[in-house]
Design a protein around this motif. Structure first.
Motif, PDB file in Angstrom:
ATOM      1  N   ILE A   1       1.448   0.994  10.402  1.00  9.88           N
ATOM      2  CA  ILE A   1       2.839   1.419  10.516  1.00  9.88           C
ATOM      3  C   ILE A   1       3.388   1.402   9.094  1.00  9.88           C
ATOM      4  CG2 ILE A   1       5.138   0.841  11.360  1.00  9.88           C
ATOM      5  CD1 ILE A   1       3.762  -0.354  13.838  1.00  9.88           C
ATOM      6  N   MET A   2       3.877   2.558   8.664  1.00 11.65           N
ATOM      7  CA  MET A   2       4.380   2.670   7.290  1.00 11.65           C
ATOM      8  C   MET A   2       5.839   3.088   7.323  1.00 11.65           C
ATOM      9  SD  MET A   2       1.114   4.279   5.251  1.00 11.65           S
ATOM     10  CE  MET A   2       1.222   3.356   3.722  1.00 11.65           C
TER      11      MET A   2
ATOM     12  N   GLU B   1      12.288   5.737   9.893  1.00 12.98           N
ATOM     13  CA  GLU B   1      12.078   4.405   9.315  1.00 12.98           C
ATOM     14  C   GLU B   1      10.633   3.933   9.459  1.00 12.98           C
ATOM     15  OE1 GLU B   1      14.833   1.290  10.211  1.00 12.98           O
ATOM     16  OE2 GLU B   1      16.485   2.715  10.308  1.00 12.98           O
ATOM     17  N   ASN B   2      10.074   4.087  10.645  1.00 19.12           N
ATOM     18  CA  ASN B   2       8.720   3.605  10.919  1.00 19.12           C
ATOM     19  C   ASN B   2       7.858   4.748  11.431  1.00 19.12           C
ATOM     20  OD1 ASN B   2       9.390   0.825  10.401  1.00 19.12           O
ATOM     21  ND2 ASN B   2      10.408   0.802  12.383  1.00 19.12           N
TER      22      ASN B   2
ATOM     23  N   LEU C   1       0.882  -1.159   0.000  1.00 14.88           N
ATOM     24  CA  LEU C   1       0.000   0.000   0.000  1.00 14.88           C
ATOM     25  C   LEU C   1       0.921   1.211   0.000  1.00 14.88           C
ATOM     26  CD1 LEU C   1      -2.836   1.263   0.286  1.00 14.88           C
ATOM     27  CD2 LEU C   1      -2.507   1.152   2.765  1.00 14.88           C
ATOM     28  N   GLU C   2       0.755   2.106  -0.974  1.00 11.83           N
ATOM     29  CA  GLU C   2       1.628   3.265  -1.128  1.00 11.83           C
ATOM     30  C   GLU C   2       0.818   4.548  -0.938  1.00 11.83           C
ATOM     31  OE1 GLU C   2       5.014   3.238  -2.675  1.00 11.83           O
ATOM     32  OE2 GLU C   2       5.094   1.042  -2.727  1.00 11.83           O
ATOM     33  N   LEU C   3       1.399   5.488  -0.231  1.00 11.16           N
ATOM     34  CA  LEU C   3       0.808   6.805  -0.040  1.00 11.16           C
ATOM     35  C   LEU C   3       1.852   7.840  -0.452  1.00 11.16           C
ATOM     36  CD1 LEU C   3      -1.452   8.691   1.053  1.00 11.16           C
ATOM     37  CD2 LEU C   3      -0.312   8.557   3.277  1.00 11.16           C
TER      38      LEU C   3
ATOM     39  N   CYS D   1       3.554   0.236   3.103  1.00  9.78           N
ATOM     40  CA  CYS D   1       3.530  -0.917   4.000  1.00  9.78           C
ATOM     41  C   CYS D   1       3.168  -2.153   3.187  1.00  9.78           C
ATOM     42  CB  CYS D   1       2.579  -0.717   5.174  1.00  9.78           C
ATOM     43  SG  CYS D   1       0.846  -0.602   4.723  1.00  9.78           S
ATOM     44  N   GLU D   2       3.682  -3.287   3.617  1.00  9.62           N
ATOM     45  CA  GLU D   2       3.404  -4.558   2.944  1.00  9.62           C
ATOM     46  C   GLU D   2       1.943  -4.937   3.178  1.00  9.62           C
ATOM     47  OE1 GLU D   2       5.848  -6.240   1.216  1.00  9.62           O
ATOM     48  OE2 GLU D   2       7.247  -4.633   1.733  1.00  9.62           O
ATOM     49  N   LEU D   3       1.341  -5.608   2.198  1.00 13.30           N
ATOM     50  CA  LEU D   3      -0.037  -6.090   2.318  1.00 13.30           C
ATOM     51  C   LEU D   3      -0.057  -7.609   2.195  1.00 13.30           C
ATOM     52  CD1 LEU D   3      -2.033  -3.580   0.087  1.00 13.30           C
ATOM     53  CD2 LEU D   3      -1.910  -3.629   2.579  1.00 13.30           C
TER      54      LEU D   3
END
Length: 167
Positions: free
Chosen positions: A67-68, A50-51, A32-34, A84-86
């Protein structure tokens, strides 16, 4: 198309000038990208973290809490690219899908200028000057507090700038 209404990073609301949220598909999976255009101050504060804990409110009322991670992205305007990974795509069926082979990313810089961003929030930079002045001016300047001196210099520069920028 899914539209971002509000973004909070680590509990702090940030002003988003423009942004896009989408799914990025690669051979290693989905993220998921923002991508958001923000002020220079916000970019500087968060781009090296980082987070980050993100609360994203979408126009349709949905909330995404995650958490991205931040990654650098090149561009002319200050921006953050967070991801973040999905594990599953169930909740994201209506999101735009970008494939690593296409590399057609949403264009979020269109219609926004750095001047627009700085009207909203102007960053300050520390400047060191070396000047040769008459002793009386030097003594007077040394008596001033940093904030007073900064105000005088700022006002003088803006006055000079206004008189000479159109010539």
């Amino acid at each position: 198309m899914v539209t971002v209404k509000e973004v909070k990073i680590d509990g702090e609301s940030i002003h988003v000038f423009n942004g896009s949220i989408y799914i990025f598909e690669s051979s290693s999976g989905y993220t998921l990208e923002l991508d958001i255009i923000v002020s220079e101050i916000v970019e500087k504060k968060y781009k090296l973290e980082e987070n980050l804990i993100l609360e994203i409110e979408l126009e349709d009322g949905r909330q995404i809490n995650s958490i991205m991670h931040s990654q650098s992205i090149s561009g002319g305007l200050p921006q953050l690219n967070l991801y973040c990974e999905l594990d599953t795509l169930e909740e994201y069926q209506d999101f735009k899908m970008v494939n690593e082979n296409d590399l057609v990313f949403p264009k979020i810089e269109e219609g926004i200028t750095l001047e627009d961003i700085r009207k909203y929030e102007m960053p300050n930079e520390k400047v060191t000057l070396k000047l040769k002045l008459p002793i009386d001016q030097s003594e007077w300047l040394n008596k001033l507090k940093g904030k007073e001196l900064a105000g005088i210099v700022k006002e003088a520069i803006y006055d000079y700038w206004e008189k000479h920028k159109m010539k």
